[in-house]
Design an enzyme around this catalytic site. Structure first.
Site, PDB file in Angstrom:
ATOM      1  N   CYS A   1      10.586  28.638  33.744  1.00 37.82           N
ATOM      2  CA  CYS A   1      11.432  28.739  34.938  1.00 37.82           C
ATOM      3  C   CYS A   1      10.607  28.458  36.204  1.00 37.82           C
ATOM      4  O   CYS A   1       9.566  29.073  36.413  1.00 37.82           O
ATOM      5  CB  CYS A   1      12.075  30.122  35.018  1.00 37.82           C
ATOM      6  SG  CYS A   1      13.153  30.278  36.458  1.00 37.82           S
TER       7      CYS A   1
ATOM      8  N   ASN B   1      13.582  18.665  25.277  1.00 34.04           N
ATOM      9  CA  ASN B   1      14.592  18.971  26.289  1.00 34.04           C
ATOM     10  C   ASN B   1      14.343  18.150  27.563  1.00 34.04           C
ATOM     11  O   ASN B   1      13.207  17.991  27.979  1.00 34.04           O
ATOM     12  CB  ASN B   1      14.543  20.471  26.609  1.00 34.04           C
ATOM     13  CG  ASN B   1      15.372  20.883  27.810  1.00 34.04           C
ATOM     14  OD1 ASN B   1      14.846  21.472  28.748  1.00 34.04           O
ATOM     15  ND2 ASN B   1      16.635  20.573  27.806  1.00 34.04           N
TER      16      ASN B   1
HETATM   17  C1  LIG Z   1      21.523  26.060  36.819  1.00 26.81           C
HETATM   18  C2  LIG Z   1      20.384  26.079  35.845  1.00 26.81           C
HETATM   19  C3  LIG Z   1      19.928  27.293  35.359  1.00 26.81           C
HETATM   20  C4  LIG Z   1      18.858  27.323  34.451  1.00 26.81           C
HETATM   21  N1  LIG Z   1      18.451  28.529  33.936  1.00 26.81           N
HETATM   22  C5  LIG Z   1      17.472  28.551  32.999  1.00 26.81           C
HETATM   23  C6  LIG Z   1      17.121  29.770  32.344  1.00 26.81           C
HETATM   24  O1  LIG Z   1      17.702  30.834  32.587  1.00 26.81           O
HETATM   25  N2  LIG Z   1      16.112  29.720  31.415  1.00 26.81           N
HETATM   26  C7  LIG Z   1      15.465  28.542  31.096  1.00 26.81           C
HETATM   27  O2  LIG Z   1      14.556  28.547  30.249  1.00 26.81           O
HETATM   28  N3  LIG Z   1      15.811  27.383  31.679  1.00 26.81           N
HETATM   29  C8  LIG Z   1      16.797  27.362  32.595  1.00 26.81           C
HETATM   30  N4  LIG Z   1      17.196  26.164  33.113  1.00 26.81           N
HETATM   31  C9  LIG Z   1      16.571  24.910  32.619  1.00 26.81           C
HETATM   32  C10 LIG Z   1      17.378  24.330  31.455  1.00 26.81           C
HETATM   33  O3  LIG Z   1      17.370  25.204  30.352  1.00 26.81           O
HETATM   34  C11 LIG Z   1      16.799  22.973  31.022  1.00 26.81           C
HETATM   35  O4  LIG Z   1      15.464  23.152  30.637  1.00 26.81           O
HETATM   36  C12 LIG Z   1      16.851  21.929  32.132  1.00 26.81           C
HETATM   37  O5  LIG Z   1      18.096  21.935  32.804  1.00 26.81           O
HETATM   38  C13 LIG Z   1      16.573  20.509  31.586  1.00 26.81           C
HETATM   39  O6  LIG Z   1      17.516  20.172  30.613  1.00 26.81           O
HETATM   40  P1  LIG Z   1      18.778  19.194  30.954  1.00 26.81           P
HETATM   41  O7  LIG Z   1      18.197  17.934  31.556  1.00 26.81           O
HETATM   42  O8  LIG Z   1      19.456  18.966  29.652  1.00 26.81           O
HETATM   43  O9  LIG Z   1      19.625  19.919  31.953  1.00 26.81           O
HETATM   44  C14 LIG Z   1      18.231  26.115  34.044  1.00 26.81           C
HETATM   45  C15 LIG Z   1      18.716  24.903  34.527  1.00 26.81           C
HETATM   46  C16 LIG Z   1      19.774  24.867  35.419  1.00 26.81           C
HETATM   47  C17 LIG Z   1      20.275  23.527  35.910  1.00 26.81           C
END
Ligand SMILES: Cc1cc2nc3c(=O)[nH]c(=O)nc-3n(C[C@H](O)[C@H](O)[C@H](O)COP(=O)(O)O)c2cc1C
Length: 320
Positions: free
Chosen positions: A98, A198
């Site tokens: 995070c 991811n």
């Molecule tokens: C609004 C939001 C909240 C997120 N909250 C978390 C979280 O609580 N824990 C975490 O490990 N990653 C969190 N992430 C990251 C996502 O799990 C992920 O790693 C990131 O969005 C990249 O993947 P994507 O391109 O498929 O969105 C968050 C991302 C977004 C956009």
């Protein structure tokens, strides 16, 4: 083949403020894919903070849910691992990615990328404290000068993590730029435990391409699910070579949205549910007829029945 002990090789990404119980129910209603909670702070669980307990409590759900924990104290992780197993978690994921300031300043989330000794202690302590599977989610590094995904992955493996998820961005990048899948492939080549990739997966085709390119064991999807909860199952079917499910038409999207709204109101109450529904509504109607005007009108609503009427009225004017 699904990742051992999971229903699928396709994972919902944890997203704070989004992957709550109503969202999981909606995504799950389309079929397979692994479900996860929002992140929960281990110290808030110890303080018995009601909001955090509610997030961690997955006993009402009849499919496996991984609960994600965040923090910096190995002892509190051990305690939290016990709490969440009592609250129905099927597995535990540790957040070491995070980028949010409040989390990082507390030496948690991606700050742990800079402290492999503490990160290892946290993983080892959590693994010892619970029979549940413990995974770790992290980024490729702190910034461009400090890319340590491969050594961090090896540390996770040695500390007892069951699998790892790598988001191909640095902490400094936040969500900007594009995810680096080369480093995800490098991580995969350097550890024996399963690796989930991811970052920026938004279609079944891209998911399959990245899996082939990097040889990863699983794929995690986050932002592409916003307003498209059916996508996780479409990606699951592609990866597991099942026939492709039909994408919902406009009438079906209306029904999904109404069902999601009802679940939100059931879970948060009328005021809270309507308030959380606003962002989801915006994502569902993105790109549809007069979406901006509809969103503006929707934002003013404070009663469930009025919201339902407005949704029905709006969708009666939307054509395919
Ligand atoms: C609004 C939001 C909240 C997120 N909250 C978390 C979280 O609580 N824990 C975490 O490990 N990653 C969190 N992430 C990251 C996502 O799990 C992920 O790693 C990131 O969005 C990249 O993947 P994507 O391109 O498929 O969105 C968050 C991302 C977004 C956009």
């Amino acid at each position: 083949m699904a990742l051992k002990g999971f229903n699928s090789s396709v994972f919902m990404a944890p997203m704070a403020g989004i992957t709550d119980q109503p969202f999981r129910r909606i995504v799950q209603s389309f079929g397979a894919g692994n479900m996860i909670s929002e992140m929960v702070a281990v110290n808030a669980l110890q303080r018995k903070n009601p909001k955090s307990w509610k997030i961690a409590d997955v006993r009402d759900e009849n499919y496996p849910v991984t609960v994600q924990l965040v923090g910096n104290s190995p002892e509190l992780f051990a305690e939290a691992a016990k709490f969440v197993s009592e609250l129905g978690a099927a597995a535990i994921d540790i957040n070491m990615g995070c980028p949010v300031k409040k989390i990082v300043n507390n030496n948690s989330g991606s700050a742990l990328l800079k402290d492999e000794v503490l990160a290892s202690k946290i993983i080892e302590t959590a693994v010892k404290a619970t029979p549940l599977k413990v995974s770790v989610k992290f980024r490729k590094g702190w910034d461009n000068e400090h890319i340590n995904a491969v050594s961090f992955a090896k540390m996770c493996e040695q500390s007892g993590a069951e699998h790892i998820t790598v988001h191909g961005r640095t902490r400094a990048q936040g969500y900007s730029g594009i995810a680096d899948w080369n480093i995800i492939g490098e991580v995969k080549a350097n550890v024996k435990i399963p690796v989930v990739g991811n970052g920026d997966i938004d279609t079944p085709e891209v998911a399959l391409e990245k899996m082939k390119q990097t040889n990863v064991d699983g794929i995690m999807i986050g932002r592409a699910l916003l307003g498209k909860p059916w996508l996780l199952n479409c990606i699951h079917c592609k990866i597991h070579q099942l026939s492709e499910p039909q994408r919902p038409n406009v009438a079906k999207i209306r029904d999904i949205l109404l069902q999601h709204l009802n679940l939100l109101v059931e879970y948060y109450g009328e005021f809270g549910g309507l308030s959380v529904s606003r962002k989801h509504i915006g994502w569902y109607v993105k790109g549809l007829y007069e979406a901006k005007r509809f969103r503006e009108e929707y934002t003013k609503i404070t009663e469930l029945s009025v919201a339902q009427n407005l949704i029905n009225e709006y969708f009666s004017k939307v054509v395919e």
